[in-house]
Design a protein around this motif. Structure first.
Motif, PDB file in Angstrom:
ATOM      1  N   LEU A 413     -78.552 -10.362 -14.559  1.00 29.77           N
ATOM      2  CA  LEU A 413     -78.281 -10.840 -15.917  1.00 29.77           C
ATOM      3  C   LEU A 413     -78.621 -12.316 -16.091  1.00 29.77           C
ATOM      4  N   ASN A 414     -78.961 -12.963 -14.997  1.00 33.75           N
ATOM      5  CA  ASN A 414     -79.285 -14.387 -15.039  1.00 33.75           C
ATOM      6  C   ASN A 414     -80.593 -14.656 -14.314  1.00 33.75           C
ATOM      7  N   GLU A 415     -81.380 -15.532 -14.884  1.00 34.28           N
ATOM      8  CA  GLU A 415     -82.695 -15.839 -14.327  1.00 34.28           C
ATOM      9  C   GLU A 415     -82.571 -16.343 -12.890  1.00 34.28           C
ATOM     10  N   GLY A 416     -83.415 -15.799 -12.016  1.00 30.40           N
ATOM     11  CA  GLY A 416     -83.423 -16.217 -10.622  1.00 30.40           C
ATOM     12  C   GLY A 416     -82.463 -15.467  -9.733  1.00 30.40           C
ATOM     13  N   GLU A 417     -81.573 -14.653 -10.312  1.00 29.42           N
ATOM     14  CA  GLU A 417     -80.608 -13.897  -9.517  1.00 29.42           C
ATOM     15  C   GLU A 417     -81.190 -12.527  -9.149  1.00 29.42           C
ATOM     16  N   PRO A 418     -80.932 -12.059  -7.916  1.00 35.14           N
ATOM     17  CA  PRO A 418     -81.425 -10.729  -7.530  1.00 35.14           C
ATOM     18  C   PRO A 418     -80.651  -9.624  -8.272  1.00 35.14           C
ATOM     19  N   VAL A 419     -81.264  -8.451  -8.338  1.00 33.60           N
ATOM     20  CA  VAL A 419     -80.567  -7.337  -8.994  1.00 33.60           C
ATOM     21  C   VAL A 419     -79.412  -6.881  -8.107  1.00 33.60           C
ATOM     22  N   LYS A 420     -78.295  -6.585  -8.755  1.00 31.15           N
ATOM     23  CA  LYS A 420     -77.113  -6.076  -8.072  1.00 31.15           C
ATOM     24  C   LYS A 420     -76.550  -4.897  -8.851  1.00 31.15           C
ATOM     25  N   ILE A 421     -75.566  -4.253  -8.251  1.00 33.90           N
ATOM     26  CA  ILE A 421     -74.990  -3.063  -8.881  1.00 33.90           C
ATOM     27  C   ILE A 421     -74.367  -3.440 -10.225  1.00 33.90           C
ATOM     28  N   LEU A 422     -74.802  -2.761 -11.285  1.00 35.71           N
ATOM     29  CA  LEU A 422     -74.374  -3.072 -12.651  1.00 35.71           C
ATOM     30  C   LEU A 422     -72.857  -3.077 -12.794  1.00 35.71           C
ATOM     31  N   SER A 423     -72.188  -2.051 -12.285  1.00 38.45           N
ATOM     32  CA  SER A 423     -70.746  -1.915 -12.478  1.00 38.45           C
ATOM     33  C   SER A 423     -69.952  -3.042 -11.818  1.00 38.45           C
ATOM     34  N   LYS A 424     -70.590  -3.730 -10.837  1.00 39.50           N
ATOM     35  CA  LYS A 424     -69.880  -4.776 -10.102  1.00 39.50           C
ATOM     36  C   LYS A 424     -70.125  -6.182 -10.658  1.00 39.50           C
ATOM     37  N   VAL A 425     -71.278  -6.392 -11.293  1.00 38.23           N
ATOM     38  CA  VAL A 425     -71.624  -7.763 -11.699  1.00 38.23           C
ATOM     39  C   VAL A 425     -71.535  -8.004 -13.201  1.00 38.23           C
ATOM     40  N   ALA A 426     -71.561  -6.943 -13.990  1.00 38.66           N
ATOM     41  CA  ALA A 426     -71.563  -7.123 -15.446  1.00 38.66           C
ATOM     42  C   ALA A 426     -70.148  -7.350 -15.969  1.00 38.66           C
ATOM     43  N   SER A 427     -70.024  -8.275 -16.914  1.00 37.46           N
ATOM     44  CA  SER A 427     -68.736  -8.517 -17.567  1.00 37.46           C
ATOM     45  C   SER A 427     -68.485  -7.429 -18.607  1.00 37.46           C
ATOM     46  N   GLY A 428     -67.295  -7.466 -19.217  1.00 41.24           N
ATOM     47  CA  GLY A 428     -66.978  -6.462 -20.229  1.00 41.24           C
ATOM     48  C   GLY A 428     -67.947  -6.493 -21.393  1.00 41.24           C
ATOM     49  N   GLY A 429     -68.271  -7.672 -21.885  1.00 40.13           N
ATOM     50  CA  GLY A 429     -69.208  -7.798 -23.000  1.00 40.13           C
ATOM     51  C   GLY A 429     -70.608  -7.371 -22.622  1.00 40.13           C
ATOM     52  N   GLU A 430     -71.007  -7.658 -21.386  1.00 40.14           N
ATOM     53  CA  GLU A 430     -72.344  -7.256 -20.921  1.00 40.14           C
ATOM     54  C   GLU A 430     -72.445  -5.752 -20.763  1.00 40.14           C
ATOM     55  N   LYS A 431     -71.376  -5.139 -20.288  1.00 40.35           N
ATOM     56  CA  LYS A 431     -71.351  -3.671 -20.188  1.00 40.35           C
ATOM     57  C   LYS A 431     -71.417  -3.040 -21.571  1.00 40.35           C
ATOM     58  N   ALA A 432     -70.718  -3.648 -22.537  1.00 33.82           N
ATOM     59  CA  ALA A 432     -70.732  -3.133 -23.901  1.00 33.82           C
ATOM     60  C   ALA A 432     -72.135  -3.198 -24.490  1.00 33.82           C
ATOM     61  N   ARG A 433     -72.819  -4.340 -24.265  1.00 38.29           N
ATOM     62  CA  ARG A 433     -74.188  -4.474 -24.782  1.00 38.29           C
ATOM     63  C   ARG A 433     -75.148  -3.509 -24.086  1.00 38.29           C
ATOM     64  N   PHE A 434     -74.945  -3.305 -22.791  1.00 37.76           N
ATOM     65  CA  PHE A 434     -75.787  -2.355 -22.073  1.00 37.76           C
ATOM     66  C   PHE A 434     -75.587  -0.956 -22.652  1.00 37.76           C
ATOM     67  N   MET A 435     -74.340  -0.580 -22.908  1.00 38.31           N
ATOM     68  CA  MET A 435     -74.064   0.743 -23.465  1.00 38.31           C
ATOM     69  C   MET A 435     -74.657   0.866 -24.874  1.00 38.31           C
ATOM     70  N   PHE A 436     -74.571  -0.203 -25.670  1.00 41.91           N
ATOM     71  CA  PHE A 436     -75.165  -0.182 -27.004  1.00 41.91           C
ATOM     72  C   PHE A 436     -76.676   0.034 -26.904  1.00 41.91           C
ATOM     73  N   ALA A 437     -77.295  -0.641 -25.943  1.00 43.17           N
ATOM     74  CA  ALA A 437     -78.736  -0.463 -25.726  1.00 43.17           C
ATOM     75  C   ALA A 437     -79.052   0.983 -25.368  1.00 43.17           C
ATOM     76  N   LEU A 438     -78.235   1.546 -24.481  1.00 36.75           N
ATOM     77  CA  LEU A 438     -78.437   2.927 -24.036  1.00 36.75           C
ATOM     78  C   LEU A 438     -78.313   3.908 -25.198  1.00 36.75           C
ATOM     79  N   LYS A 439     -77.279   3.714 -26.027  1.00 41.60           N
ATOM     80  CA  LYS A 439     -77.050   4.607 -27.169  1.00 41.60           C
ATOM     81  C   LYS A 439     -78.159   4.450 -28.210  1.00 41.60           C
ATOM     82  N   SER A 440     -78.630   3.216 -28.408  1.00 40.26           N
ATOM     83  CA  SER A 440     -79.701   2.972 -29.379  1.00 40.26           C
ATOM     84  C   SER A 440     -80.987   3.677 -28.964  1.00 40.26           C
ATOM     85  N   ILE A 441     -81.303   3.576 -27.675  1.00 40.48           N
ATOM     86  CA  ILE A 441     -82.513   4.239 -27.160  1.00 40.48           C
ATOM     87  C   ILE A 441     -82.402   5.746 -27.332  1.00 40.48           C
TER      88      ILE A 441
END
Length: 548
Positions: A413-441
């Motif tokens: 979620l931040n420039e320069g950071e390696p990818v990590k497990i979504l459920s462990k690194v995403a905040s509540g708001g980031e998870k909400a936006r990810f879910m919104f993206a998923l539902k929109s698609i």
């Protein structure tokens, strides 16, 4: 799109009817006002199983009715007219009614229809991002028309493999249990085969033995019967003479003809009986050796029936069964080999289908990765990196419930950071936006005309809230979007704003919903921006948000 929703006697809702329009609609209200109840009622229209506890207190039934206007794509896909009305009724006795344009339909049919019309996101859905076990479902849903048939074929083949494996294990277990029975079964087979049992033999032997045991009685009876028929006082010739006498006058009266014919018939019958009695008498012979043999055979048969507690006919069947069992034990390697070959054949069939399914999923994953990143850029996550990782397969993959794939959503979620497990690194708001993206698609991919979002913007604030609101506004240009929200930015971006509130009516709380005009919207948004009371600053900010 959803045009109207009527709800009656459902939880806090007494009787409401709401009109909806294209574009973005915001539904706001205090916690506990009934926003989620309205969503729950709409969920019933979308095929959710009914809960009788949601029927309004002291009412016998609840009713929900919705009218939809279908797109041309939806009309063709569902073979339905442009305007449809879906009706659901739930009563306290557990009876349910579902109707489409006044015609009864099943719950399965309702789900099929609603799947093509729209999608409802409940508050709890965002928490599913935490459940890795649901990731495959998220992926598969993006192209269920392709994936579902493959999954169904795989499940059928996996079931065949499971049954073959169960049969194989059963044969091995039976062998282990039966090895000790070889001597016992061999003895039983030898004993029963030596008797050369025949079907119904016991009855036939006992009948023949009974005849010889009553030889004198039978002979006397036959002798007496024959002598009576040969006796002068009962002469067959006299019956025939009587027939001839009546036959001569038969032409004068039908009764005489009938009597003469009856006499002739009796004459032939009695003559045949007499001859048969003579034959039986002439052939009658008492063979003492045969009698002794039958007695011995009857004793053997009775003894074996008592020993096995089975009739002779049952013993014949039992003999074949234990011979098969003995054959299984003695030819164990061949049986195991065939059973194992069957297991491997069925495993390979299921595996090949699972590999085909996995290839489709990997292609789908690359598409979803790109689409998610495009959506996240508009949701204030433009520096994100998203990957769907498939776990490496073992040499002989385990056949799972819906294939061989296990996946993980990986994100940076931040420039320069390696990818990590979504459920462990995403905040509540980031998870909400990810879910919104998923539902929109999902909504755009399947050409839905309705998207309902229940607090999908939770945990979001500030400029991010404005970006999310703008994204919802953009989405609503093509898909009617209903949003239950606590964000003033989203409410301000909406084309329509409905306020849901509780009122006390005759000592009971009732949920009401009202479409707000311009002035009412300013007040409602200002209230969302305030703590307890509406301030001038909140009103000014509300107007500013509405003007953007």
């Amino acid at each position: 799109m959803l045009e109207t929703l009527k709800v009656k006697d459902f939880a806090l809702i007494d009787d409401i009817e709401v009109e909806f329009y294209n574009g973005l609609t915001a539904l706001t209200g205090e916690t506990g006002s009934g926003k989620s109840i309205l969503l729950e009622s709409l969920s019933l229209i979308f095929g959710k199983r009914a809960d009788q506890d949601l029927i309004r207190y002291q009412k016998d039934k609840a009713m929900i009715k919705a009218k939809f206007r279908l797109t041309k794509y939806q009309q063709e896909k569902l073979s339905l007219p442009e305007l449809i009305e879906i009706f659901r009724e739930v009563d306290s006795k557990g009876k349910h009614q579902i109707k489409l344009n006044n015609e009864p339909i099943t719950l399965a049919k309702l789900k099929e229809i609603s799947k093509v019309i729209g999608l409802i996101h409940a508050q709890t859905d965002t928490f599913n991002i935490m459940d890795k076990g649901l990731y495959l479902d998220f992926l598969d849903q993006m192209d269920y028309a392709t994936i579902d048939p493959l999954v169904n074929d795989y499940i059928f083949l996996k079931e065949s493999y499971t049954n073959a494996l169960k049969e194989y294990k059963g044969i091995k277990l039976k062998k282990e249990e039966s090895v000790e029975r070889i001597d016992f079964l061999t003895y039983q087979v030898k004993e029963l085969e030596q008797l050369s049992l025949k079907v119904n033999e016991k009855e036939e032997v006992d009948e023949a033995l009974s005849k010889l045991s009553n030889f004198d009685k039978i002979k006397q009876a036959l002798q007496t019967s024959y002598e009576k028929l040969e006796n002068d006082r009962f002469s067959l010739d006299a019956i025939y003479d009587s027939y001839q006498a009546l036959h001569k006058v038969a032409s004068f009266d039908k009764k005489y003809e009938d009597l003469s014919e009856s006499l002739l018939s009796q004459y032939y019958v009695l003559d045949e009986v007499k001859n048969e009695i003579y034959k039986q008498l002439d052939s009658l012979d008492f063979d003492e050796n045969e009698f002794n043999e039958l007695q011995e055979r009857s004793y053997e048969l009775a003894k074996i029936e008592t020993k096995y507690q089975k009739s002779i006919n049952e013993l014949i069947v039992y003999l074949e069964e234990i011979k098969d069992e003995l054959s299984l034990i003695t030819d164990y390697d061949n049986y195991v080999k065939k059973a194992l070959e069957k297991v491997e054949t069925n495993y390979n069939k299921a595996l090949n289908k699972a590999i085909e399914l996995s290839k489709k999923r990997k292609l789908l994953a690359t598409i979803l990765e790109k689409n998610i990143l495009l959506e996240l850029k508009d949701l204030d996550l433009e520096k994100s990196v998203f990957k769907i990782e498939f776990e490496p397969l073992e040499e002989k993959p385990e056949l799972l419930e819906n294939g061989i794939d296990k996946i993980e959503f990986m994100i940076s979620l931040n420039e320069g950071e390696p990818v990590k497990i979504l459920s462990k690194v995403a905040s509540g708001g980031e998870k909400a936006r990810f879910m919104f993206a998923l539902k929109s698609i999902y909504a755009k991919t399947h050409q839905l005309s309705l998207l309902v979002l229940d607090e999908i913007d939770i945990g979001i604030s500030g400029k991010t809230a404005s970006k999310v609101a703008s994204k919802m506004k953009e989405l609503s240009k093509d898909i009617q979007t209903l949003v239950i929200t606590h964000l003033p930015q989203v409410a301000a971006k909406a084309d329509y704003h409905y306020l849901i509130a509780k009122e006390k009516v005759i000592d009971r709380m009732v949920s009401k919903i009202n479409k707000l005009d311009s002035e009412q919207r300013v007040h409602a948004i200002a209230l969302m921006l305030s703590d307890d009371r509406v301030t001038k600053e909140a009103i000014a900010l509300a107007k500013s948000l509405l003007e953007k």
